[in-house]
Scaffold this active site. Structure first.
Site, PDB file in Angstrom:
ATOM      1  CB  SER A 198      -0.973  -0.036   1.185  1.00 16.16           C
ATOM      2  OG  SER A 198      -2.006   0.903   1.015  1.00 16.16           O
ATOM      3  CD  GLU A 336      -5.264  -4.168  -4.136  1.00 16.52           C
ATOM      4  OE1 GLU A 336      -5.430  -3.522  -3.081  1.00 16.52           O
ATOM      5  OE2 GLU A 336      -4.318  -4.963  -4.303  1.00 16.52           O
ATOM      6  CG  HIS A 429      -5.728  -2.306  -0.065  1.00 15.65           C
ATOM      7  ND1 HIS A 429      -4.769  -2.166  -1.036  1.00 15.65           N
ATOM      8  CD2 HIS A 429      -5.311  -1.556   0.988  1.00 15.65           C
ATOM      9  CE1 HIS A 429      -3.823  -1.354  -0.598  1.00 15.65           C
ATOM     10  NE2 HIS A 429      -4.119  -0.977   0.630  1.00 15.65           N
TER      11      HIS A 429
END
Length: 519
Positions: A198, A336, A429
């Site tokens: 991330s 995601e 995610h």
């Protein structure tokens, strides 16, 4: 012959003593730069201050200041935090390295939107990587939020200089520390892999385009990188100005009686440097909450193309071959965007936000996007649209460009336990982190696998971790994972049974290329 590492290690600054922990030796909370406090707030990291005697390195250093409640929450309230946060941790196998060069080194950069997180998170400890006996593992804290990722350099004066890209500068300083000191821990400074997820993956791709980081790492891994989230000085200056106004309304400068009068540069500097860290965190929360609607698809806390540390946008560096030509693993999870809803609704999922993003293109490119995501702007694929916009397409663009100059290996993580699929989250995610770092017994992971899928999830993490370790050792993953290159774009799909696909989701890729031809 006993080649196990000594608990006492001499590093830049002095002597530190670690602890033995179940097959590993750990040294934690080692300063890698001077405390960025007082006159050093908003300044580039300075050389670490030396200490006398032996420094205990048993506990993690304080996390960077961050919020404990609200839309963007970070560490637990009982975790120590403060501006004196520039510390690094090293974990090595207790057996040491048979190779005289030392073991490969994996340096993890934690995520958290550049506003939350710390090196004490499970990903920062890396025990399962180290217990393989194949690597030395490093993690570190860096400045977050307004103290690390808002650019106040427009207010810099000769009397009170202010630098840009402070969190990124911290990361470069940490990598320099590794280069200078890691041999003492049994690591090979010539085989450093930097990796993150991330925001940590954004840090990786940005470091690859940062000239001062050249030679500090030999390979890179970027998991779910919002790689395009690096902005111009003009955009960053607008956020800085908005932040100053938020801060002013909250605490106000004592030197002006008119709350609406424009602040001078000196008054602004006094406001920023005199505010308590908690006030800076609170003001940043307000700015973060506004940003998704004011500028859909952008993230106000991000690196800046400042012309100095970051001379050009990373996407330009990848396109022109001026990024560091190191082997790269990069990829995303299957879906995601599904986790970004409710309290953390920060992606372009609403009709207004989606229409703003679509407004960047001409009618033909917008039509391609609608064909790829039927029902937009208000249909059921909004989560996929937003996740692909923020994470998947930027990763594809990085892979496509970097593969022209260096080896690239692209993946997609598709494994999701049954409960995650039932909830409509699928492989969202951050999910792969629980598999990669062997966290199936953590409370959240136990909940996720409570309806089944634990074995498949754990097995996928083992294969992924083995590939990461192999990459750290030799600069290439397992033999059955081919390089990514145009036009085939061969991609490893990590699933119950792994497979290789050529250019998966090609229609989506072509639509995004038409709508958003990145820098």
């Amino acid at each position: 012959m006993d080649n196990s590492p000594s608990l006492d290690v001499r590093v830049t600054g002095g002597l530190v003593r670690g602890t033995r922990e179940g097959g590993t030796v750990a040294w934690r909370g080692i300063p890698y730069a001077a405390p960025p406090v007082g006159r050093l707030r908003f300044r580039s990291p300075r050389r670490v201050l030396a200490w006398r005697g032996r420094r205990d390195a048993e506990t993690f250093g304080p996390a960077a200041p961050q919020a404990h409640k609200g839309q963007f929450t970070g560490i637990d309230p009982d975790v120590p935090s403060g501006e004196d946060c520039l510390t690094i941790n090293v974990v090595a196998p207790s057996s040491g390295a048979a190779d005289p060069r030392g073991l490969p080194v994996m340096v993890f950069i934690h995520g958290g939107g550049y506003s939350t997180g710390s090196s004490r998170d499970f990903s920062g400890q890396g025990r399962n990587f180290v217990r393989s006996g194949r690597v030395v593992y490093v993690s570190f804290n860096y400045r977050l939020g307004a103290l690390g990722y808002l650019d106040f350099s427009r207010y810099s004066t000769r009397r009170r200089p202010i630098d840009s890209n402070l969190g990124l500068r911290d990361q470069v300083a940490a990598l320099r520390w590794v280069s200078r000191n890691i041999r003492a821990f049994g690591g090979d400074p010539g085989r450093v892999t930097v990796f993150g997820e991330s925001a940590g993956a954004n840090a990786v791709t940005t470091l690859m385009a940062t000239p001062s980081a050249r030679g500090l790492f030999a390979r890179a891994i970027a998991q779910s990188a919002p790689a395009n989230a690096v902005y111009s000085r003009e955009r960053a200056a607008a956020w800085a100005e908005e932040f100053v106004e938020i801060l002013r309304r909250r605490i106000g400068p004592a030197s002006t009686s008119d709350p609406d009068a424009p602040l001078s540069v000196d008054q602004t500097v006094a406001l920023l440097t005199g505010a308590d860290a908690s006030e800076l965190v609170s003001a940043a929360l307000v700015l973060q909450a506004r940003t998704p609607d004011e500028t859909p698809g952008l993230f106000c806390l991000a690196p800046v193309v400042d012309g100095r540390l970051v001379p050009r946008h990373p996407m330009v560096a990848f396109r022109t071959g001026t990024a560091h030509r190191v082997p790269l693993i990069i990829g995303t999870n299957d879906r995601e965007g599904t986790i970004f809803r409710g309290r953390i609704d920060i992606l372009p999922r609403s009709i207004l936000r989606i229409e703003t993003v679509l407004g960047n293109g001409d009618p033909e490119s917008r039509a391609l996007i609608v064909q790829a995501y039927p029902g937009l702007p208000g249909g059921g694929l909004t989560a996929d649209f937003s996740g692909d916009y923020a994470f998947w397409y930027p990763c594809v663009a990085v892979a496509e460009r970097h593969s022209r100059y260096a080896p690239v290996y692209f993946y997609r993580f598709d494994v999701a336990p049954r409960l995650m699929r039932w909830a409509g989250l699928d492989a969202t995610h951050g999910l792969e982190m629980f598999a990669l770092f062997e966290q199936a017994d953590a409370r959240l992971a136990r909940t996720m696998t409570s309806l089944g899928g634990r074995r498949v999830f754990t097995s996928a993490g083992e294969r992924m971790r083995d590939a990461w370790l192999q990459f750290a050792e030799v600069g290439a993953p397992l033999e059955d994972w081919p390089r990514y290159a145009e036009p085939e774009r061969l991609t490893l799909i990590i699933a119950e049974h792994d497979r290789i696909e050529s250019d998966p989701r090609a229609a989506r890729r072509q639509a995004w290329t038409a709508l958003l031809p990145l820098a």
